[in-house]
Design a protein around this motif. Sequence first.
Motif, PDB file in Angstrom:
ATOM      1  N   SER A   1     -43.245   3.509  -1.879  1.00  0.00           N
ATOM      2  CA  SER A   1     -44.186   4.157  -0.955  1.00  0.00           C
ATOM      3  C   SER A   1     -45.421   3.300  -0.675  1.00  0.00           C
ATOM      4  O   SER A   1     -46.174   3.590   0.264  1.00  0.00           O
ATOM      5  CB  SER A   1     -44.646   5.502  -1.517  1.00  0.00           C
ATOM      6  N   GLY A   2     -45.613   2.253  -1.495  1.00  0.00           N
ATOM      7  CA  GLY A   2     -46.822   1.452  -1.339  1.00  0.00           C
ATOM      8  C   GLY A   2     -48.085   2.223  -1.664  1.00  0.00           C
ATOM      9  O   GLY A   2     -49.187   1.822  -1.276  1.00  0.00           O
ATOM     10  N   GLY A   3     -47.933   3.360  -2.355  1.00  0.00           N
ATOM     11  CA  GLY A   3     -49.096   4.183  -2.680  1.00  0.00           C
ATOM     12  C   GLY A   3     -49.649   4.961  -1.501  1.00  0.00           C
ATOM     13  O   GLY A   3     -50.730   5.542  -1.583  1.00  0.00           O
ATOM     14  N   LEU A   4     -48.899   5.017  -0.399  1.00  0.00           N
ATOM     15  CA  LEU A   4     -49.338   5.776   0.776  1.00  0.00           C
ATOM     16  C   LEU A   4     -48.914   7.235   0.611  1.00  0.00           C
ATOM     17  O   LEU A   4     -47.723   7.518   0.397  1.00  0.00           O
ATOM     18  CB  LEU A   4     -48.735   5.187   2.047  1.00  0.00           C
ATOM     19  N   PRO A   5     -49.840   8.179   0.687  1.00  0.00           N
ATOM     20  CA  PRO A   5     -49.528   9.572   0.393  1.00  0.00           C
ATOM     21  C   PRO A   5     -48.340  10.141   1.163  1.00  0.00           C
ATOM     22  O   PRO A   5     -47.482  10.810   0.579  1.00  0.00           O
ATOM     23  CB  PRO A   5     -50.829  10.300   0.757  1.00  0.00           C
ATOM     24  N   ARG A   6     -48.262   9.886   2.451  1.00  0.00           N
ATOM     25  CA  ARG A   6     -47.169  10.472   3.232  1.00  0.00           C
ATOM     26  C   ARG A   6     -45.816   9.935   2.785  1.00  0.00           C
ATOM     27  O   ARG A   6     -44.852  10.685   2.627  1.00  0.00           O
ATOM     28  CB  ARG A   6     -47.366  10.222   4.726  1.00  0.00           C
ATOM     29  N   ALA A   7     -45.748   8.619   2.568  1.00  0.00           N
ATOM     30  CA  ALA A   7     -44.497   8.014   2.103  1.00  0.00           C
ATOM     31  C   ALA A   7     -44.146   8.500   0.704  1.00  0.00           C
ATOM     32  O   ALA A   7     -42.968   8.717   0.381  1.00  0.00           O
ATOM     33  CB  ALA A   7     -44.595   6.496   2.141  1.00  0.00           C
ATOM     34  N   LEU A   8     -45.162   8.685  -0.142  1.00  0.00           N
ATOM     35  CA  LEU A   8     -44.917   9.186  -1.495  1.00  0.00           C
ATOM     36  C   LEU A   8     -44.419  10.628  -1.446  1.00  0.00           C
ATOM     37  O   LEU A   8     -43.545  11.009  -2.233  1.00  0.00           O
ATOM     38  CB  LEU A   8     -46.194   9.085  -2.328  1.00  0.00           C
ATOM     39  N   ASN A   9     -44.957  11.427  -0.542  1.00  0.00           N
ATOM     40  CA  ASN A   9     -44.460  12.795  -0.362  1.00  0.00           C
ATOM     41  C   ASN A   9     -42.963  12.794  -0.069  1.00  0.00           C
ATOM     42  O   ASN A   9     -42.187  13.549  -0.673  1.00  0.00           O
ATOM     43  CB  ASN A   9     -45.183  13.479   0.807  1.00  0.00           C
ATOM     44  N   ASN A  10     -42.558  11.946   0.879  1.00  0.00           N
ATOM     45  CA  ASN A  10     -41.147  11.906   1.277  1.00  0.00           C
ATOM     46  C   ASN A  10     -40.260  11.426   0.135  1.00  0.00           C
ATOM     47  O   ASN A  10     -39.178  11.981  -0.116  1.00  0.00           O
ATOM     48  CB  ASN A  10     -40.976  11.000   2.494  1.00  0.00           C
ATOM     49  N   ALA A  11     -40.713  10.385  -0.575  1.00  0.00           N
ATOM     50  CA  ALA A  11     -39.921   9.829  -1.669  1.00  0.00           C
ATOM     51  C   ALA A  11     -39.801  10.827  -2.818  1.00  0.00           C
ATOM     52  O   ALA A  11     -38.727  10.990  -3.417  1.00  0.00           O
ATOM     53  CB  ALA A  11     -40.545   8.525  -2.149  1.00  0.00           C
ATOM     54  N   ALA A  12     -40.907  11.506  -3.140  1.00  0.00           N
ATOM     55  CA  ALA A  12     -40.886  12.467  -4.242  1.00  0.00           C
ATOM     56  C   ALA A  12     -39.992  13.658  -3.913  1.00  0.00           C
ATOM     57  O   ALA A  12     -39.251  14.150  -4.776  1.00  0.00           O
ATOM     58  CB  ALA A  12     -42.303  12.942  -4.545  1.00  0.00           C
TER      59      ALA A  12
ATOM     60  N   GLY B   1     -37.052  26.752  -6.535  1.00  0.00           N
ATOM     61  CA  GLY B   1     -36.931  27.675  -7.659  1.00  0.00           C
ATOM     62  C   GLY B   1     -36.281  27.045  -8.870  1.00  0.00           C
ATOM     63  O   GLY B   1     -36.601  27.395 -10.017  1.00  0.00           O
ATOM     64  N   TYR B   2     -35.387  26.111  -8.643  1.00  0.00           N
ATOM     65  CA  TYR B   2     -34.692  25.434  -9.739  1.00  0.00           C
ATOM     66  C   TYR B   2     -35.674  24.759 -10.682  1.00  0.00           C
ATOM     67  O   TYR B   2     -35.492  24.758 -11.910  1.00  0.00           O
ATOM     68  CB  TYR B   2     -33.712  24.406  -9.159  1.00  0.00           C
ATOM     69  N   PHE B   3     -36.719  24.184 -10.143  1.00  0.00           N
ATOM     70  CA  PHE B   3     -37.728  23.506 -10.962  1.00  0.00           C
ATOM     71  C   PHE B   3     -38.893  24.426 -11.346  1.00  0.00           C
ATOM     72  O   PHE B   3     -39.898  23.961 -11.882  1.00  0.00           O
ATOM     73  CB  PHE B   3     -38.265  22.284 -10.225  1.00  0.00           C
ATOM     74  N   GLY B   4     -38.775  25.704 -11.060  1.00  0.00           N
ATOM     75  CA  GLY B   4     -39.836  26.638 -11.408  1.00  0.00           C
ATOM     76  C   GLY B   4     -41.056  26.530 -10.526  1.00  0.00           C
ATOM     77  O   GLY B   4     -42.165  26.913 -10.930  1.00  0.00           O
ATOM     78  N   LEU B   5     -40.858  26.029  -9.329  1.00  0.00           N
ATOM     79  CA  LEU B   5     -41.962  25.886  -8.382  1.00  0.00           C
ATOM     80  C   LEU B   5     -42.081  27.133  -7.519  1.00  0.00           C
ATOM     81  O   LEU B   5     -41.089  27.822  -7.244  1.00  0.00           O
ATOM     82  CB  LEU B   5     -41.737  24.655  -7.502  1.00  0.00           C
ATOM     83  N   GLU B   6     -43.279  27.408  -7.063  1.00  0.00           N
ATOM     84  CA  GLU B   6     -43.516  28.565  -6.206  1.00  0.00           C
ATOM     85  C   GLU B   6     -43.359  28.229  -4.731  1.00  0.00           C
ATOM     86  O   GLU B   6     -43.149  29.118  -3.910  1.00  0.00           O
ATOM     87  CB  GLU B   6     -44.931  29.105  -6.466  1.00  0.00           C
ATOM     88  N   ARG B   7     -43.470  26.951  -4.399  1.00  0.00           N
ATOM     89  CA  ARG B   7     -43.314  26.504  -3.019  1.00  0.00           C
ATOM     90  C   ARG B   7     -43.018  25.010  -3.017  1.00  0.00           C
ATOM     91  O   ARG B   7     -43.107  24.342  -4.050  1.00  0.00           O
ATOM     92  CB  ARG B   7     -44.575  26.792  -2.196  1.00  0.00           C
ATOM     93  N   THR B   8     -42.676  24.496  -1.857  1.00  0.00           N
ATOM     94  CA  THR B   8     -42.440  23.064  -1.730  1.00  0.00           C
ATOM     95  C   THR B   8     -43.736  22.314  -2.060  1.00  0.00           C
ATOM     96  O   THR B   8     -44.775  22.581  -1.454  1.00  0.00           O
ATOM     97  CB  THR B   8     -41.986  22.718  -0.303  1.00  0.00           C
ATOM     98  N   PRO B   9     -43.698  21.378  -3.002  1.00  0.00           N
ATOM     99  CA  PRO B   9     -44.948  20.772  -3.467  1.00  0.00           C
ATOM    100  C   PRO B   9     -45.532  19.666  -2.591  1.00  0.00           C
ATOM    101  O   PRO B   9     -46.717  19.356  -2.709  1.00  0.00           O
ATOM    102  CB  PRO B   9     -44.559  20.204  -4.840  1.00  0.00           C
ATOM    103  N   PHE B  10     -44.725  19.058  -1.743  1.00  0.00           N
ATOM    104  CA  PHE B  10     -45.219  17.884  -1.024  1.00  0.00           C
ATOM    105  C   PHE B  10     -45.179  18.059   0.492  1.00  0.00           C
ATOM    106  O   PHE B  10     -44.901  17.127   1.234  1.00  0.00           O
ATOM    107  CB  PHE B  10     -44.431  16.639  -1.450  1.00  0.00           C
ATOM    108  N   GLY B  11     -45.484  19.266   0.949  1.00  0.00           N
ATOM    109  CA  GLY B  11     -45.515  19.531   2.376  1.00  0.00           C
ATOM    110  C   GLY B  11     -46.890  19.283   2.981  1.00  0.00           C
ATOM    111  O   GLY B  11     -47.858  18.950   2.283  1.00  0.00           O
ATOM    112  N   LYS B  12     -46.983  19.466   4.293  1.00  0.00           N
ATOM    113  CA  LYS B  12     -48.242  19.235   5.015  1.00  0.00           C
ATOM    114  C   LYS B  12     -49.213  20.397   4.866  1.00  0.00           C
ATOM    115  O   LYS B  12     -50.425  20.216   4.952  1.00  0.00           O
ATOM    116  CB  LYS B  12     -47.959  19.028   6.506  1.00  0.00           C
ATOM    117  N   ARG B  13     -48.672  21.587   4.682  1.00  0.00           N
ATOM    118  CA  ARG B  13     -49.523  22.771   4.713  1.00  0.00           C
ATOM    119  C   ARG B  13     -50.259  22.943   3.393  1.00  0.00           C
ATOM    120  O   ARG B  13     -49.759  23.549   2.454  1.00  0.00           O
ATOM    121  CB  ARG B  13     -48.678  24.005   5.016  1.00  0.00           C
ATOM    122  N   ILE B  14     -51.430  22.394   3.356  1.00  0.00           N
ATOM    123  CA  ILE B  14     -52.267  22.480   2.162  1.00  0.00           C
ATOM    124  C   ILE B  14     -53.712  22.675   2.607  1.00  0.00           C
ATOM    125  O   ILE B  14     -54.179  22.022   3.540  1.00  0.00           O
ATOM    126  CB  ILE B  14     -52.097  21.215   1.286  1.00  0.00           C
ATOM    127  N   ALA B  15     -54.400  23.594   1.969  1.00  0.00           N
ATOM    128  CA  ALA B  15     -55.792  23.867   2.330  1.00  0.00           C
ATOM    129  C   ALA B  15     -56.659  22.650   2.051  1.00  0.00           C
ATOM    130  O   ALA B  15     -56.404  21.888   1.115  1.00  0.00           O
ATOM    131  CB  ALA B  15     -56.299  25.069   1.538  1.00  0.00           C
TER     132      ALA B  15
END
Length: 271
Positions: free
Chosen positions: A230-241, A8-22
């Motif tokens: 992250s080496g450009g790897l999505p999962r590692a980038l999710n964690n770092a971000a 909420g602090y950043f005006g987000l509606e949900r966690t942006p870098f989680g696994k649950r994505i359609a």
Amino acid sequence: MTAPGWVGYFGLERTPFGKRIAARDLFARPAHAEAVARINFCVAESALGVVTGDVGAGKTVAARAAVAGLDPTRHQVIYIANPAFGTRGLYVTIVRALGGEPRYQRAELMVQAADLLAAEEAERHRRVVLIVDEAHLLEPAQLEELRLLTNAEMDSASAFAGILLGQPTLNRQLRMGTFAALDQRIVTRYAVRGMDIGESAAYLRHHLALAGRAEPLFADDAIARLHRVSGGLPRALNNAATAALIAAAGDAKHIVDDHCAKKAVAELTRD
């Protein structure tokens, strides 16, 4: 589930870098699209394909995107998340997924699996798509059983489409002389590489937009640092971000700068 306070602090509606994505919301990049195309080709041709990549490169994500586009009335997907269950486990998984009760004797179980696979195509007009994740963990005996399952109609056809997802060592294993017969059955191979810095920046923007944030949130130097670590790897980038966002919120900053990214990297690489 309640979202963390920094969301909420950043005006987000949900966690942006989680696994649950359609599947429809997955970030599209050339490597992802190519992997999906290779998988779709294997499905259409009832062929065997291999998709490799480092941990977190997006192999499973590509398979999920491909499966999401299949007609469930014409396809039966069997997904094996971890094949570390021996040769019997392979047959048992197939038989149960196709509605059978696995027979006890191994020889009978092998015939049962082959018969059910053939019946799915011939009688129910549904193509079986067998996806084996972590395929680099397959034992030599399992690879041989997989080869035997691909034999149909005097080796002129396969009763299912097979997709092996694994780390780069999988290709080296398959090219060993003992697996030549299986290796020759593989019609397509693709290695999913990490993202370049432009793709990493677009990836971050894409996921922030999905979470309800249209304005920039990561400074360019922060993006560069997160991409490098992250080496450009999505999962590692999710964690770092995610770690960088938490660091920025802790410092009461509204933009993730390089200082926040540096703190996140230090946290993630701490022993």
